[in-house]
Motif scaffolding. Sequence first.
Motif, PDB file in Angstrom:
ATOM      1  N   ALA A  33       0.491  -1.199  -0.093  1.00 36.89           N
ATOM      2  CA  ALA A  33      -0.188  -0.235  -0.281  1.00 36.89           C
ATOM      3  C   ALA A  33       0.575   1.256  -0.282  1.00 36.89           C
ATOM      4  N   LEU A  34       2.401   1.360   0.249  1.00 34.53           N
ATOM      5  CA  LEU A  34       3.226   2.425   0.709  1.00 34.53           C
ATOM      6  C   LEU A  34       3.616   2.365  -0.742  1.00 34.53           C
ATOM      7  N   LEU A  35       3.023   1.511  -1.760  1.00 32.22           N
ATOM      8  CA  LEU A  35       3.806   1.979  -3.292  1.00 32.22           C
ATOM      9  C   LEU A  35       3.204   2.967  -3.868  1.00 32.22           C
ATOM     10  N   SER A  36       2.715   4.059  -3.682  1.00 34.70           N
ATOM     11  CA  SER A  36       2.069   5.430  -4.143  1.00 34.70           C
ATOM     12  C   SER A  36       3.054   5.938  -5.445  1.00 34.70           C
ATOM     13  N   GLY A  37       4.247   5.851  -5.402  1.00 37.92           N
ATOM     14  CA  GLY A  37       4.889   6.627  -6.040  1.00 37.92           C
ATOM     15  C   GLY A  37       3.904   6.619  -7.714  1.00 37.92           C
ATOM     16  N   GLU A  38       4.575   7.853  -8.679  1.00 33.60           N
ATOM     17  CA  GLU A  38       3.448   8.056 -10.118  1.00 33.60           C
ATOM     18  C   GLU A  38       4.574   6.910 -10.467  1.00 33.60           C
ATOM     19  N   ALA A  39       5.029   6.363 -10.937  1.00 36.18           N
ATOM     20  CA  ALA A  39       5.447   4.997 -11.502  1.00 36.18           C
ATOM     21  C   ALA A  39       5.806   3.816 -10.317  1.00 36.18           C
ATOM     22  N   ASP A  40       5.609   4.203  -9.041  1.00 33.52           N
ATOM     23  CA  ASP A  40       5.522   2.405  -8.531  1.00 33.52           C
ATOM     24  C   ASP A  40       4.903   1.270  -9.595  1.00 33.52           C
ATOM     25  N   SER A  41       3.405   1.464 -10.098  1.00 32.22           N
ATOM     26  CA  SER A  41       2.496   0.724 -10.031  1.00 32.22           C
ATOM     27  C   SER A  41       2.809  -0.207 -11.708  1.00 32.22           C
ATOM     28  N   ASN A  42       4.232   0.773 -12.530  1.00 34.44           N
ATOM     29  CA  ASN A  42       4.237   0.046 -13.720  1.00 34.44           C
ATOM     30  C   ASN A  42       5.383  -0.931 -13.862  1.00 34.44           C
ATOM     31  N   ASP A  43       4.548  -1.543 -15.066  1.00 34.17           N
ATOM     32  CA  ASP A  43       6.438  -1.929 -15.268  1.00 34.17           C
ATOM     33  C   ASP A  43       7.668  -1.887 -15.257  1.00 34.17           C
ATOM     34  N   CYS A  44       8.879  -2.258 -15.352  1.00 37.71           N
ATOM     35  CA  CYS A  44       9.710  -1.869 -15.093  1.00 37.71           C
ATOM     36  C   CYS A  44      10.999  -2.623 -16.422  1.00 37.71           C
ATOM     37  N   TYR A  45      12.540  -1.747 -16.536  1.00 37.28           N
ATOM     38  CA  TYR A  45      13.521  -3.078 -17.363  1.00 37.28           C
ATOM     39  C   TYR A  45      14.510  -2.459 -16.048  1.00 37.28           C
ATOM     40  N   LEU A  46      15.059  -4.224 -16.450  1.00 37.09           N
ATOM     41  CA  LEU A  46      16.486  -4.183 -15.462  1.00 37.09           C
ATOM     42  C   LEU A  46      17.177  -4.305 -16.169  1.00 37.09           C
ATOM     43  N   GLN A  47      18.440  -3.896 -15.641  1.00 34.23           N
ATOM     44  CA  GLN A  47      19.392  -3.836 -16.676  1.00 34.23           C
ATOM     45  C   GLN A  47      20.623  -4.763 -15.740  1.00 34.23           C
ATOM     46  N   ILE A  48      21.131  -5.511 -16.115  1.00 36.69           N
ATOM     47  CA  ILE A  48      23.057  -6.218 -15.354  1.00 36.69           C
ATOM     48  C   ILE A  48      24.130  -5.977 -16.192  1.00 36.69           C
ATOM     49  N   ASN A  49      24.958  -5.230 -15.620  1.00 34.63           N
ATOM     50  CA  ASN A  49      25.853  -5.364 -16.109  1.00 34.63           C
ATOM     51  C   ASN A  49      27.782  -5.803 -15.767  1.00 34.63           C
ATOM     52  N   ALA A  50      28.459  -6.708 -16.515  1.00 34.74           N
ATOM     53  CA  ALA A  50      29.387  -7.316 -15.125  1.00 34.74           C
ATOM     54  C   ALA A  50      30.681  -6.333 -14.390  1.00 34.74           C
ATOM     55  N   GLY A  51      31.028  -6.397 -13.756  1.00 34.94           N
ATOM     56  CA  GLY A  51      31.909  -5.517 -13.216  1.00 34.94           C
ATOM     57  C   GLY A  51      33.145  -6.169 -14.018  1.00 34.94           C
ATOM     58  N   ALA A  52      34.392  -5.594 -13.843  1.00 31.15           N
ATOM     59  CA  ALA A  52      35.457  -5.504 -14.055  1.00 31.15           C
ATOM     60  C   ALA A  52      35.833  -7.146 -13.348  1.00 31.15           C
ATOM     61  N   GLY A  53      36.809  -8.002 -13.832  1.00 31.28           N
ATOM     62  CA  GLY A  53      36.866  -9.098 -13.597  1.00 31.28           C
ATOM     63  C   GLY A  53      37.121 -10.499 -14.715  1.00 31.28           C
ATOM     64  N   GLY A  54      36.236 -10.341 -15.897  1.00 34.92           N
ATOM     65  CA  GLY A  54      36.341 -11.331 -17.041  1.00 34.92           C
ATOM     66  C   GLY A  54      34.999 -12.704 -16.683  1.00 34.92           C
ATOM     67  N   THR A  55      35.588 -13.649 -16.561  1.00 37.92           N
ATOM     68  CA  THR A  55      34.704 -14.479 -16.829  1.00 37.92           C
ATOM     69  C   THR A  55      34.337 -14.846 -15.781  1.00 37.92           C
ATOM     70  N   GLU A  56      34.434 -14.293 -14.522  1.00 42.28           N
ATOM     71  CA  GLU A  56      34.229 -14.317 -12.755  1.00 42.28           C
ATOM     72  C   GLU A  56      32.803 -13.462 -12.673  1.00 42.28           C
ATOM     73  N   SER A  57      33.100 -12.083 -13.624  1.00 42.99           N
ATOM     74  CA  SER A  57      31.829 -11.241 -13.325  1.00 42.99           C
ATOM     75  C   SER A  57      31.016 -11.354 -13.668  1.00 42.99           C
TER      76      SER A  57
END
Length: 370
Positions: free
Chosen positions: A113-137
Motif C-alpha cells: 500500500a506504500l507503493l504510491s509513487g507516480e511510477a511505482d505501479s508500472n512495469d520496469c526494465y532491469l539491466q544487469i552489467n558485469a563488472g571488471a573481472g572477466g569470466t568471474e563477473s
Amino acid sequence: MSTEILSLIDEIEQSSALLRRRLDWDVAQKRLDELNALSEQPDFWNDPEKARKLMAERQQLETGINTVQELEQEAADGRELLELADGDDDLIQDISANMKRARERAAKAELQALLSGEADSNDCYLQINAGAGGTESQDWASMLRRMYVRWSESSGYKVEEVDAHEGDEAGIKSATLLISGLNAYGWLKSESGVHRLVRISPYDSSARRHTSFASVTVSPVIDETIEVDIDPSDVRTDTYRASGAGGQHVNKTDSAVRLTHDPTGIVVACQAGRSQHQNRAKAWEMLRSKLYELELQRRREAVQDSHDSKSEIGWGHQIRSYVLQPYQLIKDLRTGHETSDTGGVLDGDLDGFLSASLAHNVSAGNDEDA
C-alpha cells in the motif's frame, strides 16, 4: 497458545483497518464500480492506451479491496474457531498456523500500500552489467539474471529479455529484462546498485576465493501521461546484427538497434524483435525510461542531499554482499537485513530484502516520490 492467537488476530484486524484508511474505502469502492461500468461499454477499447491504464487502476483497486475483505474474514474465522476449539490441540495448532500466514499477508499488503509513487505501479526494465573481472563477473551477472527471473516468475510477473550480450567464456556481459505486472517497478526500484559476490571460483584451478561485482539498474516503463522530452539530435543510432535467438532473419540482417544519448551517456539496446523497426521502437521506449529514472534519481538527491547520481550506480556503491565462502551470508548494506539462506535468495527468494528496503525508505522519509 490461545493468547498468542488472539494477539495475531488483533494485528490482522489492525492491519485491515489501516489498509481501509489508506484505500479511502468508500471512495475506492465507488471508483471500482465506475471502472467496472466503463469496462463494459462497447467502445471501451477504442482507445487501447487509455483502456489499459483504466484496467490497471481497476486491478489495483480490486486487489486492495479483496485483500482487506479476505483479511477481515480470516480474522473473524480465527476468533470463531478459537471459541469452538475447546482444548483441541490439533485445531488450535491449525488456527495458529492460519493466523500466522494471514499476518504475513497483512504485513506485505501494508508495504504494498506504500507503493504510491507516480511510477511505482508500472512495469520496469532491469539491466544487469558485469563488472571488471572477466569470466568471474560475467558468471555472477548471469546468476543475478537467473535470480531476478525466478523472483519475477514466482511473484506472478511476466519476464521478457529484450537484450543480452553473452560472456566470452561463460555468463553474460550485460542483459536487460522487461518485467511486467502491477507494482513491478515499485518492488524492484531499490535493487539499483552494485551487488558483490564472494565465493570459491569454479574457474580457478587453485580453488581460491574471488570477489566479483555486477551492477543493476531499474527504470520504470513510462506511458504517455509522463512526458520526457528528447532532442533527436542528441541521440546516436547504431544498428548491428542480433546475436541471440530469433530465427534466421535476425541473424542475417542488422536488426538490432543501439541508441546513445550524448548529453547523459546513456546507452540502450534491443535485439529481441524480429525487425529493426520493432527494436528501434523498443529502444526508444527504453531510453525514455532511463531518462525518466535519471530524473527520479535527481529528485532523490535533492531530498536526501547525498551523493551525485552516478554514485548510485557506480562500482564503489555496493548495496548488497553475497558471501558463499568461507561462510554463507547475504546482507543488505543499507537496511542491515541479512540471511544465511544463500541458496534460497539466489533461487529468487527476494521478498525479505525487497520488503526491508521499502520499509526502510518509508521510515527514513526517503521514499523517492515522497
